[in-house]
Design a protein around this motif. Structure first.
Motif, mmCIF file in Angstrom:
data_model
loop_
_atom_site.group_PDB
_atom_site.id
_atom_site.type_symbol
_atom_site.label_atom_id
_atom_site.label_comp_id
_atom_site.label_asym_id
_atom_site.label_seq_id
_atom_site.Cartn_x
_atom_site.Cartn_y
_atom_site.Cartn_z
ATOM 1 N N ALA A 69 0.782 -1.377 0.043
ATOM 2 C CA ALA A 69 0.198 -0.011 -0.118
ATOM 3 C C ALA A 69 0.798 1.283 0.043
ATOM 4 O O ALA A 69 0.557 2.117 -0.708
ATOM 5 N N PHE A 70 2.052 1.279 0.930
ATOM 6 C CA PHE A 70 2.695 2.265 0.869
ATOM 7 C C PHE A 70 3.575 2.416 -0.589
ATOM 8 O O PHE A 70 3.551 3.567 -1.188
ATOM 9 N N ALA A 71 3.823 1.428 -1.120
ATOM 10 C CA ALA A 71 4.710 1.517 -2.575
ATOM 11 C C ALA A 71 3.856 1.940 -3.709
ATOM 12 O O ALA A 71 4.294 2.560 -4.381
ATOM 13 N N ALA A 72 2.378 1.674 -3.689
ATOM 14 C CA ALA A 72 1.445 2.335 -4.477
ATOM 15 C C ALA A 72 0.937 3.544 -4.091
ATOM 16 O O ALA A 72 0.123 4.052 -4.922
ATOM 17 N N GLY A 73 1.615 4.311 -3.159
ATOM 18 C CA GLY A 73 1.171 5.572 -2.613
ATOM 19 C C GLY A 73 -0.423 5.773 -2.165
ATOM 20 O O GLY A 73 -0.804 6.593 -2.156
ATOM 21 N N GLN A 84 6.705 12.447 14.648
ATOM 22 C CA GLN A 84 7.881 12.429 14.005
ATOM 23 C C GLN A 84 7.654 12.069 12.420
ATOM 24 O O GLN A 84 8.720 12.018 11.614
ATOM 25 N N TRP A 85 6.538 11.314 12.185
ATOM 26 C CA TRP A 85 6.412 11.154 10.939
ATOM 27 C C TRP A 85 6.275 12.270 9.793
ATOM 28 O O TRP A 85 6.468 12.096 8.682
ATOM 29 N N HIS A 86 6.082 13.645 10.441
ATOM 30 C CA HIS A 86 6.144 14.882 9.582
ATOM 31 C C HIS A 86 7.253 14.996 9.022
ATOM 32 O O HIS A 86 7.487 15.505 7.689
ATOM 33 N N GLY A 87 8.401 14.576 9.349
ATOM 34 C CA GLY A 87 9.907 15.010 8.994
ATOM 35 C C GLY A 87 10.397 13.855 8.135
ATOM 36 O O GLY A 87 11.396 13.977 7.658
ATOM 37 N N LEU A 88 9.688 12.742 7.873
ATOM 38 C CA LEU A 88 10.295 12.104 6.895
ATOM 39 C C LEU A 88 9.920 12.375 5.383
ATOM 40 O O LEU A 88 9.071 12.750 5.093
ATOM 41 N N PRO A 89 11.138 11.683 4.553
ATOM 42 C CA PRO A 89 10.909 12.119 3.096
ATOM 43 C C PRO A 89 9.896 10.949 2.558
ATOM 44 O O PRO A 89 9.595 10.430 3.126
ATOM 45 N N PRO A 90 9.256 11.579 1.319
ATOM 46 C CA PRO A 90 8.539 10.653 0.806
ATOM 47 C C PRO A 90 9.041 9.047 0.254
ATOM 48 O O PRO A 90 10.137 9.076 0.131
ATOM 49 N N GLY A 91 8.216 8.126 0.416
ATOM 50 C CA GLY A 91 8.714 6.674 0.120
ATOM 51 C C GLY A 91 9.212 5.883 1.364
ATOM 52 O O GLY A 91 9.437 4.859 1.410
ATOM 53 N N VAL A 92 9.386 6.765 2.617
ATOM 54 C CA VAL A 92 9.616 6.117 3.840
ATOM 55 C C VAL A 92 8.558 5.893 4.603
ATOM 56 O O VAL A 92 7.583 6.589 4.638
ATOM 57 N N ILE A 93 8.402 4.314 5.012
ATOM 58 C CA ILE A 93 7.352 3.954 5.914
ATOM 59 C C ILE A 93 7.750 4.339 7.408
ATOM 60 O O ILE A 93 8.639 3.776 8.007
ATOM 61 N N PRO A 94 7.005 5.209 8.045
ATOM 62 C CA PRO A 94 7.314 5.344 9.566
ATOM 63 C C PRO A 94 6.581 4.161 10.363
ATOM 64 O O PRO A 94 5.370 3.972 10.133
ATOM 65 N N VAL A 95 7.428 3.608 11.394
ATOM 66 C CA VAL A 95 6.795 2.331 12.078
ATOM 67 C C VAL A 95 7.025 3.090 13.535
ATOM 68 O O VAL A 95 8.217 3.123 13.891
ATOM 69 N N LEU A 96 5.976 3.157 14.252
ATOM 70 C CA LEU A 96 6.040 3.480 15.632
ATOM 71 C C LEU A 96 6.121 1.943 16.457
ATOM 72 O O LEU A 96 5.177 1.301 16.197
ATOM 73 N N GLN A 97 7.073 1.775 17.168
ATOM 74 C CA GLN A 97 7.549 0.328 17.766
ATOM 75 C C GLN A 97 6.258 0.279 18.731
ATOM 76 O O GLN A 97 5.942 1.360 19.696
ATOM 77 N N ASN A 123 -2.785 -9.766 -2.152
ATOM 78 C CA ASN A 123 -3.440 -8.349 -2.597
ATOM 79 C C ASN A 123 -3.959 -7.344 -1.865
ATOM 80 O O ASN A 123 -4.635 -7.718 -0.386
ATOM 81 N N PRO A 124 -3.132 -6.176 -1.761
ATOM 82 C CA PRO A 124 -3.486 -4.899 -0.812
ATOM 83 C C PRO A 124 -4.829 -4.445 -0.948
ATOM 84 O O PRO A 124 -4.969 -3.335 -0.277
ATOM 85 N N ALA A 125 -5.677 -4.669 -1.838
ATOM 86 C CA ALA A 125 -6.853 -3.844 -2.274
ATOM 87 C C ALA A 125 -7.705 -3.628 -1.316
ATOM 88 O O ALA A 125 -8.268 -2.531 -1.025
ATOM 89 N N SER A 126 -8.057 -4.674 -0.566
ATOM 90 C CA SER A 126 -9.032 -4.392 0.664
ATOM 91 C C SER A 126 -8.374 -3.565 1.929
ATOM 92 O O SER A 126 -9.164 -2.690 2.417
ATOM 93 N N LEU A 127 -7.055 -3.363 2.125
ATOM 94 C CA LEU A 127 -6.291 -2.618 2.831
ATOM 95 C C LEU A 127 -6.516 -1.183 2.367
ATOM 96 O O LEU A 127 -6.720 -0.324 3.218
ATOM 97 N N ALA A 128 -6.029 -0.908 1.169
ATOM 98 C CA ALA A 128 -6.392 0.184 0.381
ATOM 99 C C ALA A 128 -7.875 0.918 0.493
ATOM 100 O O ALA A 128 -8.023 1.925 0.769
ATOM 101 N N SER A 129 -8.634 -0.023 0.651
ATOM 102 C CA SER A 129 -10.026 0.277 0.570
ATOM 103 C C SER A 129 -10.442 0.723 2.126
ATOM 104 O O SER A 129 -11.417 1.883 2.333
ATOM 105 N N ALA A 130 -9.795 0.005 2.995
ATOM 106 C CA ALA A 130 -10.119 0.251 4.235
ATOM 107 C C ALA A 130 -9.253 1.789 4.708
ATOM 108 O O ALA A 130 -9.897 2.487 5.448
ATOM 109 N N ILE A 131 -8.251 1.879 4.058
ATOM 110 C CA ILE A 131 -7.463 3.312 4.386
ATOM 111 C C ILE A 131 -8.488 4.359 3.602
ATOM 112 O O ILE A 131 -8.807 5.480 4.350
#
Length: 341
Positions: A25-29, A68-81, A323-331
């Protein structure tokens, strides 16, 4: 809910397809305004396995706070542990197998995301699939997301809705045996469901939602010939809801009401939402229309929560073909709901 805040995507069961569909989903924008809650190494390993080429290949950054997600460049997946989840503790997890560690990690991610939502740090929660056996193995005293989130939000009544572009169904009962569920169909349960559904639809922007109540018995009991729950329970609850200004009708024959409610090209739905008594009565019609577009929404929470309309798919885990389609729909559904709240 603050629509300027990111959405939180919980990792789900790390042995399932959750990490993979998140990365896709991140890779597809489709998830650029999202923060993943879970384990950064699990998400990074999923990204490495997929080997997405070029600029579409996302990298992973572990963050300590949502902001901290605000300062990340495009294409980076921010993960909160997730709170209490030690980095690297899932390194040797086998894909497609029930593991108590994965259940505990999934639970930790949900708790962390819910607490962030209650503090207003995220605008909504999108939950990747969890595995009920893994949760049980980890000692989690809840069978799934809905019951756990209800507990974390203070215990107010909640209801499960499954929705796609053409049909929305809300359930009176969910994860219990059919024998137990029939006993759980009470006047209070049906009336609470109608109230929760009406209030939620108004928050979506429907001032006067049309709610159809599906019967419990074949032909909605046929005047008591096939059961009297419609006469004793459903009809009085509908009448009380109508007295409160809720546009509820029925009980309707459950084998035709979903067809009547479907809002498709060339077929304007007669209803906006269908309330069904039992889990499979309500979910089969929506799932039959396609898992890719279906979205699970929890109504009654103090924050928006959506989820894909499928499970952990252990048979596909680790193969890179989920297939990430349902996740994309949920987002997309979560964005839509917070924009109207």
């Amino acid at each position: 809910m603050n629509p300027t805040q990111p959405l939180a995507i919980t990792m789900g069961d790390a042995a399932g397809i959750g990490p993979e569909i998140i990365v896709k989903a991140f890779a597809a924008g489709q998830a650029q305004d999202c923060v993943v809650v879970g384990d950064a190494q699990v998400i990074a390993a999923a990204a490495a396995r997929l080997d997405i080429p070029g600029a579409l290949g996302p990298s992973v950054a572990r963050i300590e706070q949502v902001a901290q997600w605000h300062g990340l460049p495009p294409g980076v997946i921010p993960v909160l542990q997730a709170d209490g989840l030690e980095p690297g503790s899932l390194r040797d997890l086998a894909p497609g197998r029930v593991d108590a560690r994965a259940g505990a990690a999934a639970h930790a991610a949900i708790v962390t995301a819910a607490q962030a939502a209650l503090r207003g740090e995220v605008a909504a929660i999108v939950t990747a699939p969890v595995h009920k056996e893994a949760l049980h193995a980890a000692g989690v005293p809840f069978p799934g997301h809905t019951e756990l989130l209800q507990h974390l939000a203070g215990g107010a009544p909640v209801r499960m809705m499954l929705a796609n572009d053409e049909l929305r169904t809300v359930l009176v009962t969910i994860h219990m045996s059919v024998r137990e569920a029939i006993d759980a169909v009470t006047f209070e349960a049906v009336l609470d469901t109608l109230r929760i559904t009406h209030a939620a639809a108004q928050r979506w922007g429907q001032a006067h939602p049309r709610i159809a109540v599906a019967g419990l018995n074949p032909h909605a009991g046929e005047g008591g010939l096939f059961g009297d729950e419609e006469i004793r329970i459903l009809t009085p609850a509908i009448e009380q809801a109508r007295a409160e200004g809720i546009d509820a009708s029925g009980p309707h024959a459950p084998d035709t009401v979903f067809m009547r409610a479907r809002n498709a090209p060339g077929h304007a739905g007669a209803f906006d939402v269908v309330v069904a008594m039992l889990h499979d009565h309500g979910l089969i019609p929506v799932k039959y229309m396609g898992l890719d577009a279906g979205v699970n929404v929890t109504l009654g929470l103090p924050f928006v929560r959506t989820s894909p309309d499928h499970g952990t798919a252990f048979d596909l885990a680790g193969r890179g073909c989920a297939n990430p389609a349902s996740l994309a729909s949920a987002i997309a559904m979560a964005r839509q709901l917070i924009s109207r709240a």
